[in-house]
Design a protein around this motif. Sequence first.
Motif, PDB file in Angstrom:
ATOM      1  N   PRO A  49       0.805  -1.231   0.000  1.00  0.00           N
ATOM      2  CA  PRO A  49       0.000   0.000   0.000  1.00  0.00           C
ATOM      3  C   PRO A  49       0.833   1.274   0.000  1.00  0.00           C
ATOM      4  O   PRO A  49       0.349   2.327  -0.422  1.00  0.00           O
ATOM      5  N   SER A  50       2.072   1.183   0.462  1.00  0.00           N
ATOM      6  CA  SER A  50       2.899   2.387   0.489  1.00  0.00           C
ATOM      7  C   SER A  50       3.413   2.746  -0.905  1.00  0.00           C
ATOM      8  O   SER A  50       3.877   3.875  -1.125  1.00  0.00           O
ATOM      9  N   ARG A  80      -1.671   2.458  -5.298  1.00  0.00           N
ATOM     10  CA  ARG A  80      -3.035   2.856  -4.952  1.00  0.00           C
ATOM     11  C   ARG A  80      -3.967   2.359  -6.042  1.00  0.00           C
ATOM     12  O   ARG A  80      -3.525   1.799  -7.053  1.00  0.00           O
ATOM     13  N   SER A 136      -9.102  14.188  -7.372  1.00  0.00           N
ATOM     14  CA  SER A 136      -8.575  13.168  -6.433  1.00  0.00           C
ATOM     15  C   SER A 136      -8.869  11.777  -6.990  1.00  0.00           C
ATOM     16  O   SER A 136      -9.787  11.090  -6.546  1.00  0.00           O
ATOM     17  N   THR A 157      -7.371   6.125  -4.863  1.00  0.00           N
ATOM     18  CA  THR A 157      -8.005   5.524  -3.684  1.00  0.00           C
ATOM     19  C   THR A 157      -6.955   4.743  -2.921  1.00  0.00           C
ATOM     20  O   THR A 157      -6.251   3.906  -3.496  1.00  0.00           O
ATOM     21  N   GLU A 158      -6.830   4.982  -1.641  1.00  0.00           N
ATOM     22  CA  GLU A 158      -5.816   4.329  -0.824  1.00  0.00           C
ATOM     23  C   GLU A 158      -6.146   2.847  -0.604  1.00  0.00           C
ATOM     24  O   GLU A 158      -7.323   2.441  -0.565  1.00  0.00           O
ATOM     25  N   TRP A 168      -9.858  -1.934  -0.396  1.00  0.00           N
ATOM     26  CA  TRP A 168      -9.995  -0.558  -0.852  1.00  0.00           C
ATOM     27  C   TRP A 168     -11.480  -0.275  -1.084  1.00  0.00           C
ATOM     28  O   TRP A 168     -12.281  -1.190  -1.264  1.00  0.00           O
ATOM     29  N   THR A 203     -14.373   3.233  -2.297  1.00  0.00           N
ATOM     30  CA  THR A 203     -14.657   4.645  -2.547  1.00  0.00           C
ATOM     31  C   THR A 203     -16.078   4.740  -3.105  1.00  0.00           C
ATOM     32  O   THR A 203     -16.827   3.756  -3.098  1.00  0.00           O
ATOM     33  N   ARG A 206       2.172   5.042  -7.317  1.00  0.00           N
ATOM     34  CA  ARG A 206       1.722   6.329  -6.804  1.00  0.00           C
ATOM     35  C   ARG A 206       2.088   7.491  -7.728  1.00  0.00           C
ATOM     36  O   ARG A 206       1.433   8.529  -7.724  1.00  0.00           O
TER      37      ARG A 206
END
Length: 246
Positions: free
Chosen positions: A168-169, A172, A190, A193-194, A201, A203, A218
């Motif tokens: 996850p780092s 996305r 935006s 989504t993280e 995940w 949204t 990212r």
Amino acid sequence: MKQQATSFSGPWILAVVVLSVSLGGCAPEPQFEVFVTPDSAVAAGGNALVGVRVTNPPQGLRLHAIAERGVCEPSEDMDLSSRYTAPQEAGEDRVTLEVRHGAKTLFSKALLLTILPPRSGSPPPVPSPEIKIVTVRAIKMTTVPPYSEHGGAETAANIAGKTSGVDPSLFRVVVYVLTNAWYVQPLIESPGTEIAPDGSWGTWTHTGTQYAALVVRRGFKPPAQTPVLPSLGDDVVAITVVEGRR
């Protein structure tokens, strides 16, 4: 008294030699019978039992066995047999068997044994190919928005899913919805989504006929509108596309 060779499974190979021996008195003459078992063909390094059977034996007989190339173990007391171990090289070996009564040799016979090539063991192990651990990155949808032929800015629905093999780092999720083209979701401002530590995940999105979720690095800049979804490559590592829920 009849002397018995040590019990050994397998067929007997006999060489019968009758020898009259005068031991004085009226005792019956002994008869000598040479044997090797299970076979006179012995694998290199293998074993066989060699010896002499005696009919009408006098008391106190002993066996003396000598091999030219292999090894004959000393026979046990009153046991006219010997365990023979073949040499490691194929060929022939001569084993001489002597039956002695005190200091006198009553019987002597040479056996010619065939030494077979070493038995082939298990084939050498084939080296295992190098195992490379490959992380398979994947994404799926667990919550699918409804099918909407026209969609529009006034519509909204939840969308969610799960990723695997993704840090996850570093990555996305980017969501797209299809109407007359593919539009990035939920907002142009935006689009990312993280991803949660467990890979999940979620949204919201405007509705349409199909929905796509992409796992991207990212630094990836998704187009706001596109006729064709971004393809898998350096920045896009996983894609899933589903039709809206009817």
